[in-house]
Design a protein around this motif. Sequence first.
Motif, short mmCIF file in Angstrom:
data_model
loop_
_atom_site.label_atom_id
_atom_site.label_comp_id
_atom_site.label_asym_id
_atom_site.label_seq_id
_atom_site.Cartn_x
_atom_site.Cartn_y
_atom_site.Cartn_z
N LYS A 1 50.52 1.53 66.56
CA LYS A 1 49.77 2.18 67.63
C LYS A 1 49.42 3.63 67.30
N LEU A 2 50.34 4.35 66.64
CA LEU A 2 50.14 5.78 66.41
C LEU A 2 49.49 6.08 65.06
N GLY A 3 49.66 5.20 64.09
CA GLY A 3 49.18 5.48 62.74
C GLY A 3 47.69 5.28 62.60
N GLY A 4 47.11 6.07 61.72
CA GLY A 4 45.69 5.94 61.47
C GLY A 4 45.44 5.18 60.18
N GLY A 5 45.90 5.74 59.07
CA GLY A 5 45.71 5.11 57.77
C GLY A 5 46.99 4.47 57.29
N CYS A 6 46.95 4.00 56.07
CA CYS A 6 48.10 3.29 55.50
C CYS A 6 49.29 4.24 55.32
N PHE A 7 49.04 5.41 54.72
CA PHE A 7 50.13 6.34 54.42
C PHE A 7 50.75 6.91 55.68
N SER A 8 49.92 7.27 56.66
CA SER A 8 50.47 7.84 57.89
C SER A 8 51.25 6.79 58.68
N THR A 9 50.81 5.52 58.63
CA THR A 9 51.55 4.46 59.32
C THR A 9 52.94 4.29 58.72
N ILE A 10 53.04 4.36 57.40
CA ILE A 10 54.34 4.24 56.74
C ILE A 10 55.24 5.41 57.11
N LEU A 11 54.68 6.61 57.14
CA LEU A 11 55.48 7.79 57.51
C LEU A 11 55.96 7.70 58.95
#
Length: 42
Positions: free
Chosen positions: A16-26
């Motif tokens: 729900k909060l993540g935008g891209g792949c890397f930010s979702t993992i973080l």
Amino acid sequence: MSKLLRGLAAGYGAKKLGGGCFSTILIFILLWWLLGNFGIFR
């Protein structure tokens, strides 16, 4: 069982909060740590 629930909750929040792949993992790692640190799913 608690790790499964914690993973599902962290995954849902990261999706729900993540935008891209890397930010979702973080965000997933951050939520996993926060949920484990406060003992919500114990």
